[in-house]
Design a protein around this motif. Structure first.
Motif, PDB file in Angstrom:
ATOM      1  N   GLU A   1       0.814  -1.215   0.000  1.00  0.00           N
ATOM      2  CA  GLU A   1       0.000   0.000   0.000  1.00  0.00           C
ATOM      3  C   GLU A   1       0.849   1.268   0.000  1.00  0.00           C
ATOM      4  N   GLU A   2       1.989   1.218   0.667  1.00  0.00           N
ATOM      5  CA  GLU A   2       2.855   2.398   0.697  1.00  0.00           C
ATOM      6  C   GLU A   2       3.433   2.678  -0.679  1.00  0.00           C
ATOM      7  N   ILE A   3       3.885   1.633  -1.359  1.00  0.00           N
ATOM      8  CA  ILE A   3       4.412   1.802  -2.711  1.00  0.00           C
ATOM      9  C   ILE A   3       3.307   2.313  -3.643  1.00  0.00           C
ATOM     10  N   ALA A   4       2.100   1.769  -3.471  1.00  0.00           N
ATOM     11  CA  ALA A   4       0.977   2.217  -4.304  1.00  0.00           C
ATOM     12  C   ALA A   4       0.697   3.703  -4.092  1.00  0.00           C
ATOM     13  N   ALA A   5       0.763   4.165  -2.840  1.00  0.00           N
ATOM     14  CA  ALA A   5       0.496   5.571  -2.543  1.00  0.00           C
ATOM     15  C   ALA A   5       1.556   6.468  -3.158  1.00  0.00           C
ATOM     16  N   PHE A   6       2.823   6.087  -3.013  1.00  0.00           N
ATOM     17  CA  PHE A   6       3.882   6.916  -3.576  1.00  0.00           C
ATOM     18  C   PHE A   6       3.907   6.848  -5.107  1.00  0.00           C
ATOM     19  N   SER A   7       3.470   5.738  -5.660  1.00  0.00           N
ATOM     20  CA  SER A   7       3.352   5.650  -7.124  1.00  0.00           C
ATOM     21  C   SER A   7       2.304   6.636  -7.623  1.00  0.00           C
ATOM     22  N   SER A   8       1.161   6.706  -6.955  1.00  0.00           N
ATOM     23  CA  SER A   8       0.123   7.671  -7.322  1.00  0.00           C
ATOM     24  C   SER A   8       0.659   9.095  -7.202  1.00  0.00           C
ATOM     25  N   TYR A   9       1.383   9.345  -6.139  1.00  0.00           N
ATOM     26  CA  TYR A   9       1.949  10.671  -5.877  1.00  0.00           C
ATOM     27  C   TYR A   9       2.919  11.081  -6.986  1.00  0.00           C
ATOM     28  N   GLU A  10       3.833  10.178  -7.330  1.00  0.00           N
ATOM     29  CA  GLU A  10       4.808  10.497  -8.374  1.00  0.00           C
ATOM     30  C   GLU A  10       4.152  10.631  -9.748  1.00  0.00           C
ATOM     31  N   ASN A  11       3.031   9.965  -9.944  1.00  0.00           N
ATOM     32  CA  ASN A  11       2.296  10.084 -11.211  1.00  0.00           C
ATOM     33  C   ASN A  11       1.345  11.292 -11.223  1.00  0.00           C
ATOM     34  N   LYS A  12       1.454  12.121 -10.180  1.00  0.00           N
ATOM     35  CA  LYS A  12       0.647  13.343 -10.040  1.00  0.00           C
ATOM     36  C   LYS A  12      -0.849  13.054  -9.919  1.00  0.00           C
ATOM     37  N   GLU A  13      -1.156  11.890  -9.404  1.00  0.00           N
ATOM     38  CA  GLU A  13      -2.551  11.555  -9.092  1.00  0.00           C
ATOM     39  C   GLU A  13      -2.783  11.967  -7.631  1.00  0.00           C
ATOM     40  N   TYR A  14      -2.821  13.275  -7.435  1.00  0.00           N
ATOM     41  CA  TYR A  14      -2.733  13.803  -6.078  1.00  0.00           C
ATOM     42  C   TYR A  14      -3.975  13.523  -5.231  1.00  0.00           C
ATOM     43  N   ALA A  15      -5.140  13.582  -5.824  1.00  0.00           N
ATOM     44  CA  ALA A  15      -6.350  13.295  -5.050  1.00  0.00           C
ATOM     45  C   ALA A  15      -6.342  11.848  -4.557  1.00  0.00           C
ATOM     46  N   VAL A  16      -5.925  10.943  -5.436  1.00  0.00           N
ATOM     47  CA  VAL A  16      -5.853   9.525  -5.068  1.00  0.00           C
ATOM     48  C   VAL A  16      -4.800   9.311  -3.984  1.00  0.00           C
TER      49      VAL A  16
END
Length: 244
Positions: A134-149
């Protein structure tokens, strides 16, 4: 050329040599022209460049009605009073200037020129490798600029792990999507926990305060960073100089 158009072009440094000659002649020989110049100079200072075309169109339309006797507000004195009143309303509605500090710096502009989401220094992401973590998934979203997610993901991670850095990244994600008021309490909470990224939290909280026009709070944090911190030392001092 119409007088108002001459003044408008003068205020924006767009006069041709011939127009400049006409402008200078009117300024020297026509008292009412100088009064109009003073009035429109004041209007320009409060309206801002983005309102130039709209303001000019409205004034031209009103001037045409006066010339055609198509309005009850015929006297130029009343016309000018209305324009001054309009300028005051414009100040209030747009928030482009403070009556007490007319040449004050725009905190929103300072925020925009300094904010960028804090880079991922916690969990490196290896591209192309699927992971249910889950942590990797969250940072992946963050780096992909999926900020709301990612904001939602970081929030859930903090609830389950109580790791302070998730608050910092959740707040950054919220700042990136202009949810400043939601980001501020997260940053305040992060700072209170005093983890190793506390200076980052203070920097982003100072920017969030600027975005919310809480200038004094921002200055207090920046002064603390300047005196005691090492993170973004140059940027901190530069921002302090701009705010004082």
């Amino acid at each position: 050329m119409e007088r108002e158009e001459l003044i408008d072009k003068f205020l924006h440094s767009e006069l041709t040599p011939a127009e400049k000659e006409q402008f200078d002649d009117l300024l020297t020989n026509d008292i009412s022209f100088k009064e109009d110049l003073d009035l429109l100079s004041n209007l320009k200072s409060v309206a801002g460049a983005e309102d130039r075309d709209d303001l000019r169109k409205q004034m031209a339309n009103f001037e045409a009605k006066i010339a055609a006797n198509d309005t009850k507000v015929v006297p130029l004195f009343n016309y000018k009073k209305l324009l001054v009143a309009a300028s005051i309303l414009l100040i209030i509605s747009l928030g482009v200037i403070s009556l007490l500090d007319p040449f004050g710096v725009s905190t929103n502009d300072l925020y925009a020129s300094n904010f960028e989401p804090y880079k991922n220094v916690v969990t490196p992401i290896v591209r192309g490798i699927a992971d249910d973590n889950e942590e990797i998934a969250a940072f992946s979203s963050y780096e992909n600029k999926e900020y709301a997610v990612s904001a939602e993901q970081f929030g859930k991670l903090y609830e389950t792990t109580q790791k302070p850095y998730f608050l910092l990244y959740q707040a950054n994600a919220l700042l990136a999507i202009d949810q400043t008021s939601e980001a501020i309490p997260l940053l305040e909470q992060h700072i209170a926990l005093k983890d190793e990224l506390i200076e980052r939290g203070k920097w982003y909280l100072s920017l969030a305060y600027l975005k919310e026009n809480q200038k004094e709070k921002a200055i207090q944090l920046l002064e603390d960073l300047s005196a005691n911190g090492t993170f973004k030392k140059g940027d901190v001092q530069k921002l302090l100089d701009q705010l004082k």
